[in-house]
Design a protein around this motif. Structure first.
Motif, short mmCIF file in Angstrom:
data_model
loop_
_atom_site.label_atom_id
_atom_site.label_comp_id
_atom_site.label_asym_id
_atom_site.label_seq_id
_atom_site.Cartn_x
_atom_site.Cartn_y
_atom_site.Cartn_z
N ILE A 292 0.82 -1.21 0.00
CA ILE A 292 0.00 0.00 0.00
C ILE A 292 0.85 1.26 0.00
O ILE A 292 0.49 2.27 -0.60
N ALA A 293 2.02 1.21 0.67
CA ALA A 293 2.90 2.38 0.67
C ALA A 293 3.38 2.69 -0.75
O ALA A 293 3.34 3.84 -1.20
N ALA A 294 3.81 1.65 -1.46
CA ALA A 294 4.29 1.84 -2.83
C ALA A 294 3.17 2.29 -3.75
O ALA A 294 3.37 3.15 -4.62
N ILE A 295 1.98 1.75 -3.55
CA ILE A 295 0.84 2.14 -4.39
C ILE A 295 0.45 3.59 -4.11
O ILE A 295 0.15 4.36 -5.04
N GLY A 296 0.46 4.00 -2.84
CA GLY A 296 0.16 5.39 -2.50
C GLY A 296 1.16 6.35 -3.12
O GLY A 296 0.79 7.38 -3.70
N LYS A 297 2.45 6.01 -3.01
CA LYS A 297 3.49 6.87 -3.58
C LYS A 297 3.37 6.92 -5.11
O LYS A 297 3.61 7.96 -5.72
N THR A 298 2.99 5.79 -5.71
CA THR A 298 2.83 5.76 -7.16
C THR A 298 1.67 6.64 -7.60
O THR A 298 1.75 7.33 -8.62
N ALA A 299 0.57 6.61 -6.84
CA ALA A 299 -0.56 7.49 -7.15
C ALA A 299 -0.14 8.96 -7.08
O ALA A 299 -0.51 9.76 -7.94
N ALA A 300 0.64 9.29 -6.06
CA ALA A 300 1.14 10.67 -5.94
C ALA A 300 2.06 11.00 -7.11
O ALA A 300 2.00 12.11 -7.66
N SER A 301 2.91 10.06 -7.51
CA SER A 301 3.82 10.28 -8.64
C SER A 301 3.04 10.50 -9.93
O SER A 301 3.42 11.32 -10.77
N TRP A 302 1.94 9.76 -10.09
CA TRP A 302 1.10 9.94 -11.29
C TRP A 302 0.61 11.39 -11.36
O TRP A 302 0.67 12.02 -12.42
N VAL A 303 0.14 11.90 -10.23
CA VAL A 303 -0.34 13.29 -10.20
C VAL A 303 0.79 14.26 -10.47
O VAL A 303 0.67 15.19 -11.29
N LEU A 304 1.91 14.08 -9.79
CA LEU A 304 3.05 14.98 -9.97
C LEU A 304 3.54 14.99 -11.41
O LEU A 304 3.80 16.05 -11.99
N ASN A 305 3.65 13.80 -12.01
CA ASN A 305 4.14 13.69 -13.38
C ASN A 305 3.19 14.33 -14.39
O ASN A 305 3.62 14.94 -15.36
N ASN A 306 1.90 14.16 -14.17
CA ASN A 306 0.92 14.63 -15.14
C ASN A 306 0.57 16.10 -15.00
O ASN A 306 0.06 16.70 -15.95
N LEU A 307 0.84 16.69 -13.83
CA LEU A 307 0.42 18.07 -13.62
C LEU A 307 1.54 19.05 -13.30
O LEU A 307 1.49 20.19 -13.75
N TYR A 308 2.50 18.61 -12.50
CA TYR A 308 3.39 19.58 -11.90
C TYR A 308 4.85 19.51 -12.37
O TYR A 308 5.52 20.53 -12.44
N ILE A 309 5.34 18.32 -12.63
CA ILE A 309 6.78 18.14 -12.81
C ILE A 309 7.07 17.56 -14.18
O ILE A 309 6.47 16.56 -14.59
N ASP A 310 8.01 18.16 -14.87
CA ASP A 310 8.41 17.66 -16.19
C ASP A 310 9.51 16.63 -16.00
O ASP A 310 10.71 16.93 -16.03
N ARG A 311 9.09 15.40 -15.75
CA ARG A 311 10.07 14.33 -15.58
C ARG A 311 9.57 13.07 -16.26
O ARG A 311 8.37 12.82 -16.35
N LYS A 312 10.50 12.28 -16.70
CA LYS A 312 10.16 11.02 -17.36
C LYS A 312 10.27 9.89 -16.32
O LYS A 312 11.37 9.53 -15.90
N GLU A 313 9.16 9.41 -15.90
CA GLU A 313 9.15 8.35 -14.89
C GLU A 313 8.05 7.36 -15.22
O GLU A 313 6.89 7.73 -15.36
N ASP A 314 8.45 6.10 -15.39
CA ASP A 314 7.46 5.07 -15.68
C ASP A 314 6.58 4.83 -14.46
O ASP A 314 7.07 4.76 -13.33
N ILE A 315 5.30 4.73 -14.70
CA ILE A 315 4.34 4.48 -13.62
C ILE A 315 3.92 3.02 -13.66
O ILE A 315 3.49 2.51 -14.70
N GLN A 316 4.05 2.33 -12.54
CA GLN A 316 3.60 0.94 -12.44
C GLN A 316 2.11 0.94 -12.14
O GLN A 316 1.68 1.45 -11.11
#
Length: 334
Positions: A292-316
């Motif tokens: 659940i910790a990894a899934i929560g962080k991944t959900a946050a990364s999805w938001v950050l990648n799509n809205l705020y941060i210009d970075r190339k990061e694969d989302i699991q």
């Protein structure tokens, strides 16, 4: 009240530099950042977040909708999401849907009314069509613990069917054949998928499922207690109980001890989730790890990648459950 112009003047930097510091822009040197922060502290300056939002069309807030605010599962998920967002200067607004369609929809609209830039949704009652329509409205959101093929790129979830299969297969490999099952509410997708996995494992070992060995619980500790009471009242023999989550497993263990049954000598117990307390039960609970910790962080990364941060990061998008063997299951083959 101090203004951004006064901060700029005191720190001897441009208005643009002050703005970059306020928005946590990495282009500002540490020395300059500290000068601006010192000036803001001296002047007791607080950024006008409403004005910032109007100027940037961003509120820097992310809405989180979960089923409940209590319990180890949800608290862990919310904590990891909030920490991941806070690292980049974003804030979380949290509400609960209580697994009711009306409440979940109200929760979504509440978060949107607060101008959240994106949503992280743990919904159970709203339909797939509702979430598909949400995407058609161009609302940035990601779902947790739910897979919808039409919007798969917005979904981050665990393979719950595989988890249910692994849990029951382990019991079968230990020689158990009379296995009771305490399910979560079967109208919920994750509970239903875990039960399907349980049935797949039984079929693989050519064990016919007994409807008297199924109890539909609540995903709460009380569901595990009532499940044990139900099985004991039927008088049917069972050597093990597979539970659809750790909370019900803890309730089942408590109920068995009250009836004088020893774990695992009399009855083996299998959980699901690998919540923190599962390693401290007596005996320590064998379970399925839900990251659940990894899934929560991944959900946050999805938001950050799509809205705020210009970075190339694969989302699991799909996580694999893993077996955690502890002390609550007896090997009947020995």
């Amino acid at each position: 009240m101090a203004t951004i112009y006064q901060v700029s003047e005191l720190a001897s930097v441009s208005l643009a530099t002050v703005s970059r510091v306020i928005n946590n822009n990495s282009l500002v040197s540490e020395k300059t950042k500290n000068k601006v922060l010192a000036a803001m502290k001296t002047l007791d300056y607080r950024p006008n977040t409403i004005a910032q939002s109007l100027a940037s069309n961003r509120s820097n807030s992310v809405g989180i909708l979960v089923s409940e605010l209590h319990g180890s599962f949800y608290s862990s998920m919310m904590s990891d999401i909030e920490l991941a967002l806070r690292e980049f200067g974003k804030h979380a607004i949290i509400t609960a849907g209580h697994s009711e369609e009306k409440s979940e929809k109200e929760g979504v609209e509440f978060l949107l009314s607060r101008n959240c830039d994106a949503l992280i949704l743990h919904t159970e009652a709203v339909s797939d069509d509702y979430l598909i329509d949400l995407k058609k409205r161009n609302i940035p959101f990601v779902t947790v613990n739910r897979y919808i093929p039409e919007i798969s790129s917005n979904c981050i979830c665990l393979d719950n069917e595989l988890g249910g299969y692994i849990a029951t297969r382990f019991l079968l490999q230990q020689g158990h054949r009379e296995i009771a099952y305490i399910a979560g509410p079967l109208w919920k997708t994750d509970a239903n998928d875990r039960y399907k996995g349980h049935l797949r494992a039984l079929a693989e070992f050519q064990v016919k499922p007994n409807p008297r060995l199924l109890y539909e619980g609540s995903f709460q500790e009380e569901g595990g207690q009532k499940g044990v009471q139900y099985f004991l009242e039927t008088g049917i023999y069972f050597s093990a109980i597979a539970c659809a989550n750790d909370e019900m497993a803890a309730g089942a263990m408590s109920a068995l001890r009250e009836k004088g049954r020893h774990i695992p000598d009399d009855v083996s117990i299998m959980g699901f989730d690998n919540l923190v307390f599962s390693r401290y039960t007596y005996p320590k609970l064998s379970t399925i790890n839900y990251p659940i910790a990894a899934i929560g962080k991944t959900a946050a990364s999805w938001v950050l990648n799509n809205l705020y941060i210009d970075r190339k990061e694969d989302i699991q998008h799909l996580f694999t459950p893993e077996l955690v063997v502890r002390d609550s299951v007896k090997n009947m083959n020995e």
